[in-house]
Motif scaffolding. Structure first.
Motif, PDB file in Angstrom:
ATOM      1  N   TRP A  41      22.205 -18.494 -30.471  1.00 16.88           N
ATOM      2  CA  TRP A  41      21.885 -17.133 -30.880  1.00 16.88           C
ATOM      3  C   TRP A  41      23.100 -16.214 -30.895  1.00 16.88           C
ATOM      4  O   TRP A  41      23.310 -15.427 -31.823  1.00 16.88           O
ATOM      5  CB  TRP A  41      20.801 -16.571 -29.965  1.00 16.88           C
ATOM      6  N   THR A  71      17.975 -20.419 -28.563  1.00 19.45           N
ATOM      7  CA  THR A  71      16.922 -19.458 -28.849  1.00 19.45           C
ATOM      8  C   THR A  71      16.818 -19.293 -30.366  1.00 19.45           C
ATOM      9  O   THR A  71      17.831 -19.204 -31.051  1.00 19.45           O
ATOM     10  CB  THR A  71      17.275 -18.086 -28.229  1.00 19.45           C
ATOM     11  N   LYS A  73      14.609 -16.893 -33.279  1.00 21.39           N
ATOM     12  CA  LYS A  73      13.679 -15.769 -33.405  1.00 21.39           C
ATOM     13  C   LYS A  73      13.241 -15.635 -34.859  1.00 21.39           C
ATOM     14  O   LYS A  73      13.940 -16.096 -35.753  1.00 21.39           O
ATOM     15  CB  LYS A  73      14.354 -14.467 -32.947  1.00 21.39           C
ATOM     16  N   SER A 314      14.939 -22.445 -24.502  1.00 18.99           N
ATOM     17  CA  SER A 314      15.853 -21.632 -23.693  1.00 18.99           C
ATOM     18  C   SER A 314      15.121 -20.777 -22.651  1.00 18.99           C
ATOM     19  O   SER A 314      15.765 -20.078 -21.878  1.00 18.99           O
ATOM     20  CB  SER A 314      16.657 -20.718 -24.616  1.00 18.99           C
ATOM     21  N   PRO A 316      13.643 -17.822 -22.267  1.00 17.99           N
ATOM     22  CA  PRO A 316      14.327 -16.550 -22.001  1.00 17.99           C
ATOM     23  C   PRO A 316      13.733 -15.766 -20.832  1.00 17.99           C
ATOM     24  O   PRO A 316      14.465 -15.073 -20.120  1.00 17.99           O
ATOM     25  CB  PRO A 316      14.156 -15.762 -23.310  1.00 17.99           C
TER      26      PRO A 316
END
Ligand code: NAI
Ligand code: MG
Length: 398
Positions: A41, A71, A73, A314, A316
């Motif tokens: 990312w 990650t 998105k 990952s 988060p």
């Protein structure tokens, strides 16, 4: 000469667990140089590319990579987080994992699922007379990693040439010929003989090398006649001509999911196309402890390039805890797969033995093994930290 390993920490807990795996590799005496590759990312945001060319070069040069997690998105968020000066460039986010698979043709994905005795997350089954049985699972799932339903050949409102081609198929005419083209979405499932041959061969060879009795083809040849059908036919021929000592079993993916918990200990090597392999490997991972224990390898047998990674992402939510609580075993197990690939099986076995001892003793358990919801206070409730779990494993290395 010392082996050079490319480390790809990526994002979130990927960075945390990768460091732990390297601590274990050092402690077991595996001699290597580590060079870090940029991925994930951070590099999308800063450079507009989550898989920079220099990282591809590093992997090309050194052939072996240990990968944490990245990650991803959704489209809009990806655009919003891009550095301001890159926003006008029309960049589109892509998954660097899929990018690696495609660039290096990492078409063999291996996901072993082996239960450790004493893991409180192991699958248990009620036996006759109310007894409780804990069958130990030891399967190696081979998933075709580049084709099939995840090949990306798909359309909504397909262009005229595609539509016309579909209209040459009598079943399409009968079942879909009346549907307006703008109401059609089509995802293809393409299998090539070459890739099918490669995944089958990898599966049978693994069965031979590690003394598994059977290879189970987990597809649906009675319904998906062309792709699954071709794979089944090729599997039968290969078994007969090259691997007569290994049994070939054939299960349908749907039935396999239903029977999974009936007799998981009976299966050895399992082989499937991309999507069914994805499904069946997650299902088996659930029987041996889930994401904290699920490891994987992605390999191109021709170039020898291999990328080894836990199947988890990952996470988060847990990435910024002052003391990390996630389970490092999936990452450490992935490092063991790397050692197997480098013909360092004995070293891998030492690590697996150390993990087995820690789990069997049952004194040191991460939050997932304690079945606690993940939060910083799990450490007060008896769970150990990521680092403590690694320390316990290291203390058992002989
Ligand atoms: P995730 O695998 O990161 O986490 C899901 C949940 O599983 C966590 O909230 C946690 O409860 C548990 N978990 C994961 N790893 C664990 C570990 N080592 N020990 C204990 N528990 C663990 O999946 P999620 O939340 O769907 O995705 C988060 C990010 O990761 C997303 O951006 C996603 O795109 C990315 N991702 C990346 C993958 C990769 O790098 N190969 C694979 C899957 C997701
Ligand atoms: Mg991963």
């Amino acid at each position: 000469m010392k082996q050079t390993i490319v480390t790809l920490p990526g994002d979130g807990i990927g960075k945390i667990v990768l460091e732990e795996a390297i601590r274990v590799l050092d402690a077991v005496g595996f001699k290597a140089n580590y060079v870090e590759g940029d991925i994930g990312w951070e590099f999308w945001c800063k450079e507009g590319n989550p898989l920079p060319e220099r990282t591809i070069q590093l992997i090309e040069n050194h052939k072996t990579a240990l990968f944490g997690a990245i990650t991803s998105k959704p489209k809009e968020e990806a655009f919003n987080e891009l550095a301001p000066e890159l926003k006008e460039k029309g960049l589109v986010y892509f998954s660097p994992i899929v990018g690696l698979r495609q660039h290096f043709n990492l078409d063999i994905c291996l996901r072993p699922c082996r239960s450790y005795k004493g893991n409180p997350l192991n699958f248990i089954r009620r036996g006759a007379n109310g007894t409780v049985e804990e069958p130990l699972v030891d399967v190696a799932i081979f998933r075709q990693n580049t084709e099939g339903l995840y090949g990306g050949v798909e359309w909504s409102n397909p262009p005229a040439k595609v539509y016309d081609a579909l209209m040459t198929h009598p079943k399409f005419v009968k079942n879909f010929g009346h549907v307006p083209v703008e109401e059609l979405s089509v995802s293809t499932r393409i299998f090539t003989k070459k890739a099918t041959q490669r995944i089958l061969h990898a599966a049978f060879s693994h069965a031979r090398k590690y003394n598994y009795r059977s290879v189970t083809l987990c597809e649906k040849p009675n319904v998906i006649r062309e792709t699954s059908g071709m794979m089944y036919k090729m599997a039968r021929e290969m078994q007969k001509s090259e691997f007569p000592e290994i049994e070939l079993w054939n299960t349908n993916i749907d039935a396999q999911m239903m029977w999974l918990t009936k007799n998981p200990e009976d299966y050895g090597v399992i082989v499937a196309g991309n999507m069914f392999g994805d499904i069946v490997s997650d299902a088996f991972a659930g029987l041996i402890g889930g994401l904290g224990f699920a490891c994987s390898a992605q390999i191109n047998p021709d170039s020898g390039i291999g990328v080894f990674e836990p199947t988890h992402g990952s996470a988060p939510k847990y990435a910024d805890f002052q003391v990390s609580i996630v389970n490092p075993v999936a990452m450490i197990e992935s490092a063991c797969m790397m050692l197997d690939h480098l013909e360092e099986q004995q070293t891998a076995q030492k690590i697996r033995q150390a993990i087995a001892e820690v789990i069997l003793e049952g004194n040191v358990q991460t939050y997932d093994m304690k079945k606690l919801p993940g939060s910083p206070d799990v450490l007060q409730k008896g769970a150990v930290s990521t680092q403590q779990m690694t320390d316990a494993i290291i203390s058992k290395l002989k």
